[in-house]
Design an enzyme around this catalytic site. Structure first.
Site, PDB file in Angstrom:
ATOM      1  N   CYS A  80       4.900  -9.457  -7.826  1.00  0.00           N
ATOM      2  CA  CYS A  80       6.234  -9.243  -7.247  1.00  0.00           C
ATOM      3  C   CYS A  80       7.063 -10.516  -7.314  1.00  0.00           C
ATOM      4  O   CYS A  80       8.273 -10.467  -7.411  1.00  0.00           O
ATOM      5  CB  CYS A  80       6.099  -8.758  -5.810  1.00  0.00           C
ATOM      6  SG  CYS A  80       5.072  -9.826  -4.804  1.00  0.00           S
TER       7      CYS A  80
ATOM      8  N   GLU B 196       7.268  -4.804   1.777  1.00  0.00           N
ATOM      9  CA  GLU B 196       7.206  -5.923   0.813  1.00  0.00           C
ATOM     10  C   GLU B 196       7.442  -5.302  -0.552  1.00  0.00           C
ATOM     11  O   GLU B 196       6.572  -4.603  -1.071  1.00  0.00           O
ATOM     12  CB  GLU B 196       5.822  -6.582   0.831  1.00  0.00           C
ATOM     13  CG  GLU B 196       5.373  -7.112   2.181  1.00  0.00           C
ATOM     14  CD  GLU B 196       6.075  -8.387   2.580  1.00  0.00           C
ATOM     15  OE1 GLU B 196       6.800  -8.964   1.746  1.00  0.00           O
ATOM     16  OE2 GLU B 196       5.924  -8.794   3.733  1.00  0.00           O
TER      17      GLU B 196
ATOM     18  N   ASN C 125      -1.737  -4.420  -7.752  1.00  0.00           N
ATOM     19  CA  ASN C 125      -1.778  -5.694  -8.486  1.00  0.00           C
ATOM     20  C   ASN C 125      -2.653  -6.783  -7.871  1.00  0.00           C
ATOM     21  O   ASN C 125      -3.201  -7.589  -8.620  1.00  0.00           O
ATOM     22  CB  ASN C 125      -0.360  -6.199  -8.780  1.00  0.00           C
ATOM     23  CG  ASN C 125       0.431  -6.444  -7.542  1.00  0.00           C
ATOM     24  OD1 ASN C 125       0.223  -5.784  -6.531  1.00  0.00           O
ATOM     25  ND2 ASN C 125       1.333  -7.397  -7.599  1.00  0.00           N
TER      26      ASN C 125
ATOM     27  N   THR D 107      10.453  -0.796  -4.829  1.00  0.00           N
ATOM     28  CA  THR D 107      11.614  -0.632  -3.945  1.00  0.00           C
ATOM     29  C   THR D 107      11.946   0.842  -3.724  1.00  0.00           C
ATOM     30  O   THR D 107      12.290   1.246  -2.605  1.00  0.00           O
ATOM     31  CB  THR D 107      12.812  -1.409  -4.517  1.00  0.00           C
ATOM     32  OG1 THR D 107      12.436  -2.795  -4.542  1.00  0.00           O
ATOM     33  CG2 THR D 107      14.057  -1.257  -3.670  1.00  0.00           C
TER      34      THR D 107
ATOM     35  N   GLY E  35       4.885  -2.436  -2.265  1.00  0.00           N
ATOM     36  CA  GLY E  35       5.009  -1.640  -3.481  1.00  0.00           C
ATOM     37  C   GLY E  35       6.424  -1.699  -4.010  1.00  0.00           C
ATOM     38  O   GLY E  35       7.167  -2.643  -3.733  1.00  0.00           O
TER      39      GLY E  35
ATOM     40  N   GLY F 269       9.585   2.159  -1.228  1.00  0.00           N
ATOM     41  CA  GLY F 269       9.881   1.521   0.062  1.00  0.00           C
ATOM     42  C   GLY F 269      11.079   2.182   0.733  1.00  0.00           C
ATOM     43  O   GLY F 269      11.077   2.420   1.948  1.00  0.00           O
TER      44      GLY F 269
HETATM   45  P1  NDP Z   1       4.504   1.968  -5.884  1.00  0.00           P
HETATM   46  O1  NDP Z   1       5.618   1.845  -4.923  1.00  0.00           O
HETATM   47  O2  NDP Z   1       4.562   3.030  -6.891  1.00  0.00           O
HETATM   48  O3  NDP Z   1       3.107   2.169  -5.118  1.00  0.00           O
HETATM   49  C1  NDP Z   1       2.684   1.362  -4.057  1.00  0.00           C
HETATM   50  C2  NDP Z   1       1.792   2.181  -3.154  1.00  0.00           C
HETATM   51  O4  NDP Z   1       2.571   3.223  -2.560  1.00  0.00           O
HETATM   52  C3  NDP Z   1       0.644   2.890  -3.877  1.00  0.00           C
HETATM   53  O5  NDP Z   1      -0.461   2.974  -3.022  1.00  0.00           O
HETATM   54  C4  NDP Z   1       1.246   4.262  -4.124  1.00  0.00           C
HETATM   55  O6  NDP Z   1       0.299   5.283  -4.381  1.00  0.00           O
HETATM   56  C5  NDP Z   1       1.972   4.493  -2.826  1.00  0.00           C
HETATM   57  N1  NDP Z   1       3.018   5.508  -2.876  1.00  0.00           N
HETATM   58  C6  NDP Z   1       3.656   6.028  -3.956  1.00  0.00           C
HETATM   59  N2  NDP Z   1       4.547   6.965  -3.569  1.00  0.00           N
HETATM   60  C7  NDP Z   1       4.474   7.037  -2.221  1.00  0.00           C
HETATM   61  C8  NDP Z   1       5.141   7.824  -1.234  1.00  0.00           C
HETATM   62  N3  NDP Z   1       6.067   8.723  -1.559  1.00  0.00           N
HETATM   63  N4  NDP Z   1       4.823   7.639   0.056  1.00  0.00           N
HETATM   64  C9  NDP Z   1       3.903   6.725   0.428  1.00  0.00           C
HETATM   65  N5  NDP Z   1       3.209   5.971  -0.466  1.00  0.00           N
HETATM   66  C10 NDP Z   1       3.512   6.113  -1.770  1.00  0.00           C
HETATM   67  O7  NDP Z   1       4.359   0.557  -6.549  1.00  0.00           O
HETATM   68  P2  NDP Z   1       3.338   0.143  -7.699  1.00  0.00           P
HETATM   69  O8  NDP Z   1       1.973   0.608  -7.382  1.00  0.00           O
HETATM   70  O9  NDP Z   1       3.924   0.514  -8.992  1.00  0.00           O
HETATM   71  O10 NDP Z   1       3.313  -1.432  -7.504  1.00  0.00           O
HETATM   72  C11 NDP Z   1       4.211  -2.241  -8.110  1.00  0.00           C
HETATM   73  C12 NDP Z   1       5.363  -2.588  -7.188  1.00  0.00           C
HETATM   74  O11 NDP Z   1       4.892  -3.258  -6.030  1.00  0.00           O
HETATM   75  C13 NDP Z   1       6.322  -3.535  -7.831  1.00  0.00           C
HETATM   76  O12 NDP Z   1       7.645  -3.115  -7.642  1.00  0.00           O
HETATM   77  C14 NDP Z   1       6.091  -4.846  -7.106  1.00  0.00           C
HETATM   78  O13 NDP Z   1       7.164  -5.701  -7.108  1.00  0.00           O
HETATM   79  C15 NDP Z   1       5.711  -4.391  -5.760  1.00  0.00           C
HETATM   80  N6  NDP Z   1       4.943  -5.423  -5.080  1.00  0.00           N
HETATM   81  C16 NDP Z   1       5.530  -6.131  -4.064  1.00  0.00           C
HETATM   82  C17 NDP Z   1       4.869  -7.164  -3.451  1.00  0.00           C
HETATM   83  C18 NDP Z   1       5.489  -7.918  -2.309  1.00  0.00           C
HETATM   84  O14 NDP Z   1       4.741  -8.511  -1.539  1.00  0.00           O
HETATM   85  N7  NDP Z   1       6.811  -7.959  -2.163  1.00  0.00           N
HETATM   86  C19 NDP Z   1       3.517  -7.552  -3.855  1.00  0.00           C
HETATM   87  C20 NDP Z   1       2.982  -6.742  -4.916  1.00  0.00           C
HETATM   88  C21 NDP Z   1       3.695  -5.716  -5.501  1.00  0.00           C
HETATM   89  P3  NDP Z   1      -0.110   5.615  -5.930  1.00  0.00           P
HETATM   90  O15 NDP Z   1      -1.068   4.586  -6.287  1.00  0.00           O
HETATM   91  O16 NDP Z   1      -0.693   6.953  -5.916  1.00  0.00           O
HETATM   92  O17 NDP Z   1       1.158   5.575  -6.721  1.00  0.00           O
END
Ligand code: NDP
Length: 492
Positions: free
Chosen positions: A285, A251, A153, A231, A229, A234
């Protein structure tokens, strides 16, 4: 398949094609292909991490004096600024945000490098009160190889937020950008190398999170993961970290409460609530996605708010006027549509939006109208689950006690907003609300100097702030003997 040339990735400082499948990155406003690349594969992951470990041990980066590392990071900040417009346009194509927003993200990335250059150069270590014939010190050391896993994002800003402090602390960093937005991490790696970060200290491995991100997290040479990313992801990373006894910062998601009290400045509150939920198309987020308005002003406020939502300029992200661009992917829009349908099935009424905007301009992109749903309680799933789109659930409240209870009734605790002219009441509510960040009479404003992070399911640890650099360092205590006589035992 498009004929665009395949884009190299960075494996241990080598710019080359990844070993994984070819995939395409699409412009969310039109669906057109903007980049083709070969993703990283598991062999690339191992090579990148082994190379990062080697570079950490041999490149001399960690041994450079803090002001020398700071000079390189300042240069990186400068290069980001010089290429600002080009980066902002690329970021727009990569994730479809309006150009005005992507310019701000680029400016934030430059500011982050600048800030952590300063944090590195001015980091103080302490001499602690000694309790014997020794001087006691607390110092910090870099960890080695650290990983940064980021979402789609706000790529350039969230990647800078991890790369800058990790490098400032002397570490090597392996970045796993979101699969759909690989471009900014690659650009930042080029800029850092050009600024003087030794080759191999940065790798960028685009690819599927469940494969590449998972392998990075589990790799024994990775000493810390900084993750932004969802929850669920995470939590998965935290489980792996527990097994490895590895520190992580997480985060995560949010469902932030915005509270409008009866004495609020209505013009400011309307503008702030609209910006809080609908900027970035709600893909944020910290989006203020749960709105609580004092019942005495609820009807009047909702009228103003829905008029404001209808007047938002949705459309071409390249236009200077656009306030809301498309959503990131067609699949993500479908998930938002399912949430709106869920809201209706839970008894909600759509006050405005609830559909794709209609016009030829929107035919190919993943646009969705700003949507306000009323008539739900805070316990509805639509009011509890993170939608990550332009959907606001609006609810009236009757008393301050009830307001605070409801605001805190969420598994998330990332952010909150209070709108009131009564500073004592705003203070009371601001302190009572459980959230990592509380905005009073403003929303979604940031300083890199101010720590950011969530409570509960919104995460662990803090980024930004002077202490942000310490997340990427191990603490070490040193005892420096000053005794004239041998230790008592050796006298025996
Ligand atoms: P995801 O958790 O799906 O993905 C985040 C990252 O993690 C991507 O690079 C993703 O790869 C990777 N990923 C996915 N699965 C795994 C795994 N098993 N092990 C390690 N890495 C993995 O989130 P989204 O991309 O859908 O992003 C949206 C989310 O992020 C929302 O819930 C939002 O609230 C949160 N967010 C939080 C922020 C904060 O600062 N608190 C700021 C911005 C967003 P891939 O692209 O291949 O899926």
């Amino acid at each position: 398949m498009s004929s665009l040339e395949l884009l190299p990735i960075n494996v241990a400082g080598q710019w080359r094609l990844g070993g994984g499948d070819v995939y395409e990155s699409l412009y969310p406003a039109t669906g057109e292909v903007i980049a083709r690349l070969r993703a990283a594969d598991l062999a690339d992951v191992d090579e990148a991490i082994q190379g990062a470990d080697r570079a950490f041990r041999t490149s001399g980066w960690a041994q450079r004096l803090p002001h020398e590392r700071a000079t390189v990071l300042h240069r990186a900040a400068q290069l980001i600024r010089e290429r600002g417009e080009e980066l902002a346009q690329k970021q727009r194509l990569d994730n479809g945000k309006p150009i005005k927003e992507t310019r701000n993200l680029v400016a934030s990335a430059a500011a982050t490098f600048q800030f952590f250059a300063a944090a590195c150069e001015t980091l103080e270590e302490s001499i602690t009160p000694s309790r014997g014939a020794f001087v006691t010190l607390s110092v910090h050391e870099p960890m080695g190889v650290v990983a940064a896993i980021t979402p789609w994002n706000s790529p350039i800003a969230s990647e800078a937020q991890k790369m800058a402090p990790a490098l400032a602390a002397g570490n090597a960093v392996v970045v796993k950008p979101a699969e759909v937005t690989p471009l900014m991490a690659l650009e930042l790696a080029r800029i850092c190398e050009e600024a003087g970060v030794p080759k191999g200290m940065i790798s960028v491995l685009p690819g599927k999170g469940s494969v590449i991100g998972d392998a990075i997290t589990k790799h024994p040479l990775v000493k810390r993961v900084s993750f932004t990313g969802g929850t669920a992801t995470g939590r998965h990373i935290a489980h792996i970290a527990a097994d490895k006894m590895m520190p992580v910062s997480l985060e995560l998601g949010g469902k932030s409460a915005t509270m409008v009290l009866e004495d609020a400045d209505i013009d400011h509150a309307v503008a702030g609530v609209l910006y809080g939920i609908f900027s970035s198309s709600g893909e944020s987020c910290i989006a203020g996605s749960r709105l609580f308005v004092a019942r005495s002003i609820y009807a009047q406020f909702l009228t103003r708010l829905s008029e404001g939502a209808k007047a938002l300029r949705i459309g071409d992200p390249a236009s200077e006027d656009t306030q809301m661009g498309p959503l990131i992917t067609a699949r993500h829009r479908e998930s938002i549509e399912r949430y709106v349908a869920l809201g209706v099935s839970e008894g909600g009424r759509i006050r405005t939006g609830g559909m794709r905007p209609r016009s030829v301009e929107f035919d190919k992109g993943y646009f969705y109208a700003p949507t306000i749903i009323e008539g739900l309680t805070n316990r509805a799933r639509t009011a509890q689950e993170e939608i990550f789109g332009p959907v606001l659930v609006a609810m009236p409240f009757d008393s301050e006690r009830e307001l605070i209870e409801q605001a805190n009734d969420s598994v998330y605790a990332l952010a909150a907003g209070v709108w009131s002219r009564d500073f004592k009441r705003a203070w009371r509510i601001g302190r009572a609300v459980q959230a990592g960040t509380v905005w009073v009479n403003t929303y979604k404003q940031f300083s890199v100097s101010t720590p950011f992070g969530g409570w509960r399911d919104s995460g662990l640890g803090r980024e930004k702030g002077r202490a942000g650099i310490l997340q990427y360092m191990e603490q070490k205590s040193m005892y420096w003997g000053t005794n004239e006589q041998p230790l008592p035992w050796s006298q025996a």
